[in-house]
Design a protein around this motif. Structure first.
Motif, mmCIF file in Angstrom:
data_model
loop_
_atom_site.group_PDB
_atom_site.id
_atom_site.type_symbol
_atom_site.label_atom_id
_atom_site.label_comp_id
_atom_site.label_asym_id
_atom_site.label_seq_id
_atom_site.Cartn_x
_atom_site.Cartn_y
_atom_site.Cartn_z
ATOM 1 N N ASP A 1 -8.673 -0.818 -3.263
ATOM 2 C CA ASP A 1 -7.330 -1.126 -2.743
ATOM 3 C C ASP A 1 -7.386 -1.419 -1.248
ATOM 4 O OD1 ASP A 1 -6.117 -0.694 -5.192
ATOM 5 O OD2 ASP A 1 -5.781 1.447 -4.813
ATOM 6 N N LEU B 1 -4.962 5.808 -3.109
ATOM 7 C CA LEU B 1 -5.625 4.534 -2.796
ATOM 8 C C LEU B 1 -7.113 4.653 -3.066
ATOM 9 C CD1 LEU B 1 -4.084 3.403 0.610
ATOM 10 C CD2 LEU B 1 -3.577 2.517 -1.634
ATOM 11 N N SER B 2 -7.650 3.642 -3.742
ATOM 12 C CA SER B 2 -9.100 3.602 -3.954
ATOM 13 C C SER B 2 -9.715 2.745 -2.861
ATOM 14 C CB SER B 2 -9.394 2.992 -5.328
ATOM 15 O OG SER B 2 -9.002 1.625 -5.316
ATOM 16 N N ARG C 1 2.089 3.285 -3.198
ATOM 17 C CA ARG C 1 1.160 3.892 -4.169
ATOM 18 C C ARG C 1 0.889 5.366 -3.863
ATOM 19 N NH1 ARG C 1 -3.319 -0.839 -5.114
ATOM 20 N NH2 ARG C 1 -1.893 -2.587 -4.848
ATOM 21 N N LEU D 1 0.824 -1.216 0.000
ATOM 22 C CA LEU D 1 0.000 0.000 0.000
ATOM 23 C C LEU D 1 0.855 1.262 0.000
ATOM 24 C CD1 LEU D 1 -2.806 -0.772 2.631
ATOM 25 C CD2 LEU D 1 -3.037 -0.768 0.163
#
Length: 542
Positions: free
Chosen positions: A26, A22-23, A19, A16
């Motif tokens: 995710d 984050l959606s 990135r 995580l």
């Protein structure tokens, strides 16, 4: 204890943090893995469900600070929820009651009640200067009362004289009476256990509680029992009414689910954790520190506390003076190895250092374990006073004699001497004798101040700033020319090829005594990154 959980959560959360955004998908995918990891670690289902729901609620649409990536924010939320699950604050044994304060120890047979009773007695006697009386109420297990008497002698704590034929309730009554007459501050009642919970056991506990009026009822549970420990805690709490938990064998290789579940299910605080068979193997339970260990962040505070308990201040001051003069003989090396052993050995120390947990297996595979330190101490002990003070006089015939005396061979003696030479060269550099003295003083001084150790070493190495003066250079803010100069200075000091410093300190033989290919966590090939050395360090010009 938490190694497998630490590895699983580490890999999930690392996925995580890399990135940019984050959606919700995710977060859900990551939480599904977190849920699986916790269930595999034997955490109770209801606790896992509650935990993941809370994290999801906070993580989706969380207010993300400008300087922090969304992935890092999720790690923080997971950390905070872990702390909440373990209990926000550490709770110590409560002695705030009229003397004698009665502490009743309950639990199943084999959970470690008798040993834990002696450990608590030792802790209260030495740390809080309390006068403690211990009494064994276990009339069922053969030699249980004799075991407590012997442990009492070992920790220098009075035990109630054994009277044959008395019932546990009679012994409890006599113990409280004896404590009043003897002017004791605390009475520890070590009750009997069973292999499983049964009605006669619960009736006996209730009767003992009635006659002794305990201020604390501590449930001693084996942290390796997993899910069953939660049912055990529930049963004892419903029938006897426990005030806190003590988890034993926290140094074992269990999955840690019991410690994560019991606090959440019973609502009762974990007060102490047992970390070994020795009488000083007992620690206070600090939820934040345990959460840090689970997420691979280390536990520097506990490490510093252990160091304060085990390191002799006068010895440390003498060592500092020696370092200033650039001297470091084999007696000093033996002292360092003995102190490491007192602090829990290589495994114990590395488990508390950020990012070092993953290195333990690699180091064990390379033969770098506490047994190796034992062999090295045996080698040093087999030397004469002159040989320890001046290792250069060790020729073949002397090495042959030392190998026979220590049960080792010449190759191991040579390894030890090579390790000592590396450390001695480093001490010279730190003392300012080598060309890189200024660099080492600057780096060590800043590091000491960051750890809050200013003024620890007398005389201030290299300046008025307390311990070793100077300041740790912020490598992320240096221009390439400065970094090149720093690198040349490091090479001149014999610190290996510190090429490409901004990328994370690669190369250079690592720690003295470690194999050439071994790298510290945060260096290339190990994942992680030392603060202010990574490519994305804050403030670094792109």
């Amino acid at each position: 204890m938490f190694e497998s959980l630490q590895e699983r959560l580490g890999s999930i959360l690392n996925g995580l943090t890399g990135r940019g955004a984050l959606s919700e998908a995710d977060v859900s995918a990551a939480l599904r893995e977190v849920r699986r990891a916790l269930l595999e670690a034997d955490v109770a289902l209801e606790v896992v469900r509650s935990f993941t729901d809370k994290v999801r609620e906070k993580a989706v649409g969380a207010a993300v600070l400008k300087s922090i990536k969304p992935g890092q924010m999720v790690v923080k939320i997971v950390h905070d929820e872990l702390v909440g699950m373990l209990g926000a604050e550490g709770v110590a044994i409560d002695l705030n009651a009229p003397a004698p304060v009665v502490i009743m120890m309950v639990g199943l047979q084999g959970s470690g009640k008798t040993t834990t009773s002696a450990k608590i007695a030792k802790r209260l006697t030495e740390r809080q200067n309390k006068k403690v009386l211990m009494a064994s109420l276990d009339t069922r297990r053969p030699a249980a009362q004799e075991q407590l008497r012997q442990l009492g002698e070992q920790v220098k704590v009075t035990t109630l004289p054994i009277v044959e034929g008395q019932t546990p309730v009679d012994i409890a009554r006599r113990a409280v009476q004896a404590a009043k007459l003897g002017g004791h501050d605390v009475v520890i009642l070590d009750t009997a256990g069973r292999t499983h919970i049964d009605e006669p056991l619960m009736v006996e506990m209730a009767d003992i509680k009635k006659v002794s009026s305990p201020h604390e009822i501590l449930l001693v549970a084996d942290s390796l029992t997993g899910q069953d420990a939660v049912n055990l805690a529930k049963s004892f709490d419903e029938r006897v009414g426990i005030t806190g938990l003590v988890l034993t064998r926290m140094d074992g290789d269990g999955r840690g689910g019991a410690s994560l579940s019991m606090r959440a299910v019973t609502g009762k605080p974990i007060k102490l954790i047992g970390t070994g068979e020795k009488m000083d193997g007992l620690e206070e339970f600090h939820p934040k520190r345990i959460a840090d260990r689970i997420l691979g962040m280390g536990d520097i505070i506990s490490l510093v506390e252990k160091a304060a308990e085990n390191i002799d201040a006068e010895q440390a001051a003498a060592m500092a003076k020696k370092m200033q003069s650039g001297k470091f003989d084999l007696n000093d090396l033996a002292g360092q190895l003995q102190q490491m052993s007192k602090m829990g050995g290589m495994g114990g120390i590395m488990g508390m250092m950020p990012g070092m947990g993953k290195m333990k297996d690699q180091m064990a595979a390379a033969g770098l374990d506490d047994k190796m330190f034992g062999r090295q101490l045996a080698i040093i002990s087999s030397m004469t006073k002159a040989e320890r003070a001046n290792p250069d006089i060790l020729k073949h015939s002397r090495k042959k004699r030392i190998a026979a005396g220590s049960g080792t061979d010449a190759a191991e003696i040579n390894k030890l001497l090579k390790m000592h030479r590396g450390m001695a060269d480093m001490m010279k550099a730190m003392g300012g004798k080598g060309k890189g003295g200024g660099l080492m003083r600057g780096m060590m001084g800043g590091l000491a101040q960051k750890m809050g150790l200013g003024g620890m070493m007398p005389g201030g190495m290299g300046g008025p700033g307390g311990m070793m003066g100077g300041g740790m250079p912020d490598l992320s803010r240096m221009d390439p020319k400065q970094l090149e100069a720093l690198q040349k200075q490091a090479q001149a000091a014999g610190l290996g090829g510190m090429k490409g410093l901004p990328g994370g300190l690669p190369g250079g033989g690592g720690l003295p005594g470690l194999p050439g290919g071994m790298k510290l966590p945060g260096l290339p090939g190990s994942g992680g990154g030392l603060p202010m050395l990574g490519k994305n360090a804050p403030g670094k010009k792109k």
